[in-house]
Write an enzyme that holds these catalytic residues in place. Structure first.
Site, PDB file in Angstrom:
ATOM      1  N   PRO A  92      42.767  65.896  28.774  1.00 21.91           N
ATOM      2  CG  PRO A  92      41.753  66.205  27.054  1.00 21.91           C
ATOM      3  CD  PRO A  92      41.559  65.732  28.309  1.00 21.91           C
ATOM      4  CD  GLU A 119      32.222  68.498  25.038  1.00 22.81           C
ATOM      5  OE1 GLU A 119      33.008  69.510  24.830  1.00 22.81           O
ATOM      6  OE2 GLU A 119      32.031  67.668  24.146  1.00 22.81           O
ATOM      7  NE  ARG A 156      59.561  49.385  28.699  1.00 21.60           N
ATOM      8  CZ  ARG A 156      60.859  50.119  28.909  1.00 21.60           C
ATOM      9  NH1 ARG A 156      60.661  51.154  29.664  1.00 21.60           N
ATOM     10  NH2 ARG A 156      61.967  49.692  28.559  1.00 21.60           N
ATOM     11  CG  ASP A 171      64.180  52.349  28.350  1.00 18.63           C
ATOM     12  OD1 ASP A 171      65.099  51.596  27.682  1.00 18.63           O
ATOM     13  OD2 ASP A 171      63.418  51.975  29.264  1.00 18.63           O
TER      14      ASP A 171
END
Length: 252
Positions: A92, A119, A156, A171
């Site tokens: 994160p 954790e 992609r 895109d």
């Protein structure tokens, strides 16, 4: 492209990565995706891969030994076939993943994703990685879902995967803007008609309409993107026209 994934839950990848475009990319030889359960490399007699943190604290940390040994095995297997490439730790606190990052990763021949759980990681695991990546400012129960999103968005851009390389380049976010509205048959559905310019056959007018509508959608939905988008003079003029059309009281 070869992609290796280290995960405690390899079954999560089988259904998702075996279907649709990613599945076809593997069938057609554009992608070699291998998922390794690093629990198979633990030397603990109980098959533990985690332990309590030194100094105390909540939760459990992934131990370095199983992941280091799994990486050694992947390096041995791919030696002479693929470069080591980039090793991406799902975290994160890592670099925010976006379309530019996906295009950047798509230039590599070999990627390895390490999916954490519990954790967190023993800090020494970071010695193995070249990248730390995150989908956003939130925490998932594990890195598997985030890794699958990154793999899907990256693959992609691998030549041959979509058949037409113009598809990903048009895109949203690929040029700094959101994609323009698109339509298909029927031209009139329940009174909702396709813009006449799209059926006119005038390719110059169609190009201009698409560019202007891309700018309009970005202005309405993600105006923050316009602050850094590399707009041409033509696009800048169109953007001013859009603003003037929608609010005639705005000064030039």
């Amino acid at each position: 492209m070869r992609i290796d994934v280290l995960s405690l839950f390899p079954n999560m990848f089988q259904a998702t990565m075996g279907e649709s475009i990613i599945g076809k990319a593997q069938e057609n030889g554009f992608l070699d995706l291998q998922v390794t359960d690093f629990r198979d490399y633990t030397t603990d007699k109980h098959n533990h891969v985690d332990d309590a943190p030194f100094g105390g604290g909540a939760g459990m940390l992934l131990q370095p030994q199983p992941i280091f040994d799994a990486m050694d095995a992947i390096e041995k297997e791919t030696a002479g076939k693929y470069p080591q490439g980039r090793v991406i730790l799902m975290d994160p606190a890592g670099r925010r993943f976006d379309q530019d990052y996906a295009q950047e990763l798509a230039q590599e021949e070999h990627l390895t994703f390490i999916c954490g759980h519990y954790e967190g990681y023993d800090e020494r695991i970071r010695q193995l990685v070249t990248d730390e990546a995150s989908l956003g400012d939130y925490v998932l129960t594990g890195g598997e879902l985030a890794a699958m999103v990154m793999i899907d968005a990256t693959v992609r851009f691998v030549p041959g995967v979509l058949g037409n390389m113009a598809s990903p380049m048009g895109d949203s976010f690929s040029n700094g803007l959101l994609e323009y509205p698109q339509y298909t048959r029927p031209a009139d559905f329940r009174g909702m008609k396709v813009p006449e310019v799209l059926t006119s056959g005038n390719h110059q007018k169609i190009r201009e309409w698409r560019m202007k509508e891309s700018l309009r959608r970005t202005l309405h939905r993600r105006p923050d993107l316009l602050e850094s988008a590399p707009l041409s003079r033509e696009q800048q003029r169109m953007l001013e026209d859009i603003k003037l059309d929608e609010d005639p009281d705005v000064p030039d």
